[in-house]
Scaffold this active site. Structure first.
Site, PDB file in Angstrom:
ATOM      1  CG  HIS A  46      -0.211   0.209   2.518  1.00 12.13           C
ATOM      2  ND1 HIS A  46       0.460  -0.800   3.156  1.00 12.13           N
ATOM      3  CD2 HIS A  46      -0.054   1.310   3.270  1.00 12.13           C
ATOM      4  CE1 HIS A  46       1.004  -0.322   4.267  1.00 12.13           C
ATOM      5  NE2 HIS A  46       0.712   0.955   4.355  1.00 12.13           N
ATOM      6  CB  CYS A  47       1.819   3.913  -1.590  1.00 12.69           C
ATOM      7  SG  CYS A  47       0.843   3.986  -3.107  1.00 12.69           S
ATOM      8  CD  GLN A  48      -1.991   9.479   0.873  1.00 14.85           C
ATOM      9  OE1 GLN A  48      -1.218   9.264   1.785  1.00 14.85           O
ATOM     10  NE2 GLN A  48      -3.243   9.841   1.094  1.00 14.85           N
ATOM     11  CD1 TRP A  75      -2.636   8.005   4.414  1.00 16.56           C
ATOM     12  CD2 TRP A  75      -2.541   6.279   5.818  1.00 16.56           C
ATOM     13  NE1 TRP A  75      -2.758   8.499   5.684  1.00 16.56           N
ATOM     14  CE2 TRP A  75      -2.694   7.450   6.574  1.00 16.56           C
ATOM     15  CE3 TRP A  75      -2.467   5.058   6.485  1.00 16.56           C
ATOM     16  CZ2 TRP A  75      -2.770   7.457   7.961  1.00 16.56           C
ATOM     17  CZ3 TRP A  75      -2.541   5.058   7.865  1.00 16.56           C
ATOM     18  CH2 TRP A  75      -2.689   6.248   8.585  1.00 16.56           C
TER      19      TRP A  75
END
Length: 88
Positions: A46-48, A75
């Site tokens: 995951h990231c933003q 996120w």
């Protein structure tokens, strides 16, 4: 604001060389192992917004990590849900 509990940061661009090609997979595997990211664990990238973490998901697949998953909400979804736990 924090991160998803249990998350380990692997900067996605470390998977590329100066020509923006995928680095040697054995070297990447070694870096991931040093961070405690092992192929036998469930790994959820995951990231933003899931744009960068899509690349790390593909790296995991190339490394043949069997429990590789991607969190499309990333996120942006997790951090905006008041019910989601956050580690600081």
């Amino acid at each position: 604001a924090g991160h998803i509990p249990g998350a380990v940061n692997y900067e996605w661009s470390r998977g590329m060389d100066e020509n923006q090609c995928v680095r040697d997979l054995a070297d990447i595997r070694e870096e991931l192992y040093a961070l405690g990211i092992l192929g036998n664990k469930e790994i959820i990238t995951h990231c933003q917004t899931h744009r960068r973490s899509g690349f790390t998901y593909l790296l995991g697949k190339a490394l043949e990590f069997p429990n590789m998953k991607a969190y499309a909400g990333s996120w942006g979804e997790w951090g905006n849900d008041a019910e989601s736990p956050v580690e600081k």
